[in-house]
Design an enzyme around this catalytic site. Structure first.
Site, short mmCIF file in Angstrom:
data_model
loop_
_atom_site.label_atom_id
_atom_site.label_comp_id
_atom_site.label_asym_id
_atom_site.label_seq_id
_atom_site.Cartn_x
_atom_site.Cartn_y
_atom_site.Cartn_z
N CYS F 37 48.36 34.81 39.41
CA CYS F 37 49.45 35.77 39.41
C CYS F 37 49.91 36.07 40.83
O CYS F 37 49.10 36.27 41.73
CB CYS F 37 49.01 37.08 38.76
SG CYS F 37 49.70 37.31 37.13
N HIS F 38 51.21 36.15 41.01
CA HIS F 38 51.76 36.48 42.31
C HIS F 38 51.65 37.97 42.59
O HIS F 38 51.57 38.79 41.67
CB HIS F 38 53.23 36.08 42.38
CG HIS F 38 53.43 34.60 42.38
ND1 HIS F 38 53.41 33.86 41.23
CD2 HIS F 38 53.62 33.72 43.39
CE1 HIS F 38 53.59 32.58 41.53
NE2 HIS F 38 53.72 32.46 42.83
N MET F 74 53.02 39.30 32.98
CA MET F 74 51.57 39.46 33.16
C MET F 74 51.23 40.88 33.58
O MET F 74 50.19 41.42 33.20
CB MET F 74 51.03 38.47 34.20
CG MET F 74 51.05 37.01 33.74
SD MET F 74 50.55 36.75 32.03
CE MET F 74 48.86 37.32 32.07
N ASP F 89 37.29 53.10 25.60
CA ASP F 89 36.16 53.70 26.32
C ASP F 89 36.00 55.17 25.95
O ASP F 89 34.88 55.66 25.76
CB ASP F 89 36.39 53.55 27.83
CG ASP F 89 35.25 54.09 28.65
OD1 ASP F 89 34.09 53.86 28.27
OD2 ASP F 89 35.50 54.75 29.67
#
Lengths: 132, 132, 132, 132, 132, 132
Positions: F37-38, F74, F89
């Protein structure tokens, strides 16, 4: 002194919760930020705010427990600092004269330097005044 | 007020350089620490200290330049906070009563809110008093 | 071979202190950088430099102690690597032909593989030659 | 010199791929690790290995392209360093005498210092010898 | 449903190895990502994939062991999530309709909540379907 | 299927705000987590939840805007994943059978692959079902 920022901040709990979350995450990353700080597994970290409307201040407290033996105060001080920077960030559009301060150690127990109390602002943990 | 910690800190430049390094690295990571902060490429970050022996204080200044358009003050405030936490960490064995404060914005230029000056302590950037 | 970069580096202690700080912080983050490295609480990390003016080299040493049982050498090797990359970064404007090398393990004790000594450069820790 | 570690490393491509991945991720985090490094958006990062069985060496190359204007060599050098540390980590159970070195700049183009070639090992990028 | 992305993914082991590496590194950073997660030293982390060509799915499994006492499932779930996001990233040029899901806990042992089994997909760990 | 976890989650806004904060912070760190990923400067990131009490599901949406040209999906997918892991969580003490899924791309505009719509769940962004 004007206090538009914090009034807005206090209006809903949203901003405070963001600051608490950021402060807890910051406390966990203390050893990445402070060069000489040890990596200590935090077993408990709690951050909360108290308003002082008269003085137009917001007080931030942080308690941290670790299983290791040194440096716990740095984690609490970092947690308070990041939480207050987050408050500042969310209020800065309304008020550019806010101050973050006095960040100090209120109480430490269980370290090799014995129990420590700094009764500066009358409260049992770390404490910080914003917009004093 | 006793000031053993900072006296030690001022004794050699080593500790100050550690704090400057930590502060610069902290400023670069602001967007990781403050939830709503943008990722801005910092083009310049400078941190330095000035002593005020009379008041037993250490002042920390940070200037940041970015190419983006918003939020640069958060990077400077974070840089100052991390630098001062690092000073605190290196002096805490000698003095448990230190305070970090007043962290505030001294000067901002080029943002959409126009130029801002806060002349609280008479200096042209960010400024912080320790151990006031 | 020309050596303008390191001469500059050696001129004042500032750059060396930046490299030491970066190296210590890098050693603490080893498990984030090396995929198979364990998260080990470092109890002690020390980095220092020694000059070899004859060979125009700068040697970097790092000792690390951990409470866990494996992988401590990776933390020391990472600390040395990051410290030397920081030196390179601060000297690169003056000299583009610098080399970082030979990074290797000098001494390891207390692991399950027994005590290890590599007497390549005659010193009791990790050692690295720059600009050989 | 014995070379059990690298023989194992070369046996399957798995370890090499882990090292490439770690190196790319390390290159992207350069500005977090090297204090004075700018945050530059990397547009392309490639890492690959070449074996030199005669000399029992493994060569690592990294090319990086950025849109910003300075400091790209630090990202490539960091990428190589992290990739080689990862190789070391995966081979260290077999061989404790490995060396990481000579990490240096082979070729840089487009910066303000003009085009740079270091023809040390005859290859057009960054290059590193392990176990020389 | 078309499945160009995963077909490509399965073609060589390279992409899978990248995803495994990213997943392990993500699992180690869980406490930085999930606010209330403890910093636990992971003693073992394993990630692997299984193909289900009939359903054009890729299943990802992660097992984690820690020495601490709580929260291990979050590390495994984070490892799976990051591994699958990595797969998605590497296949997204070929297929924009992929889905990541069902991520759930298959088996947990040794915590204070006793042993837990979720027999949803018939496998003894964490399991995730892509492209169902 | 029982749903004690999410019922608790929906009871007050606190947990949701923690998840939103964690998701935004996760989206900003995508390039650290996903190897290829950039680093893209996010100009806007928004995460929100919608309840589907009938199906005992919680839907999470994330929209991201970037100034760069590739890979924005992304960041949104990572933001959703981290936000949902945070929900998991905080609810896991009450319910160990929760599922995270279907994480997918709903809408993308402005990239080189043209505008993309995936009308799986009828909503204009990314969408995820928990506890379906």
């Amino acid at each position: 002194m004007e206090n538009r920022g914090l009034t807005h901040f206090d209006g809903n709990g949203t901003a405070r919760m963001v600051a608490v979350t950021a402060g807890i995450m910051g406390a966990k990353r203390t050893s990445e930020l402070i060069p000489k700080c040890h990596i200590l597994p935090i077993t408990n970290c709690r951050i909360w705010f108290e308003k002082d409307p008269e003085r137009r201040e917001l007080h931030c407290f942080c308690t941290v427990k670790v299983t290791g033996k040194t440096g716990v105060e740095m984690k609490a001080l970092t947690g308070v600092s990041i939480a207050l920077l987050t408050v500042y960030d969310m209020c800065k559009a309304l008020d550019k004269t806010m101050e973050i301060g006095k960040i100090y150690l209120c109480h430490k127990a269980g370290g090799k330097s014995g129990e420590i109390w700094n009764q500066k602002e009358g409260s049992a943990t770390k404490q910080t005044d914003v917009l004093s």
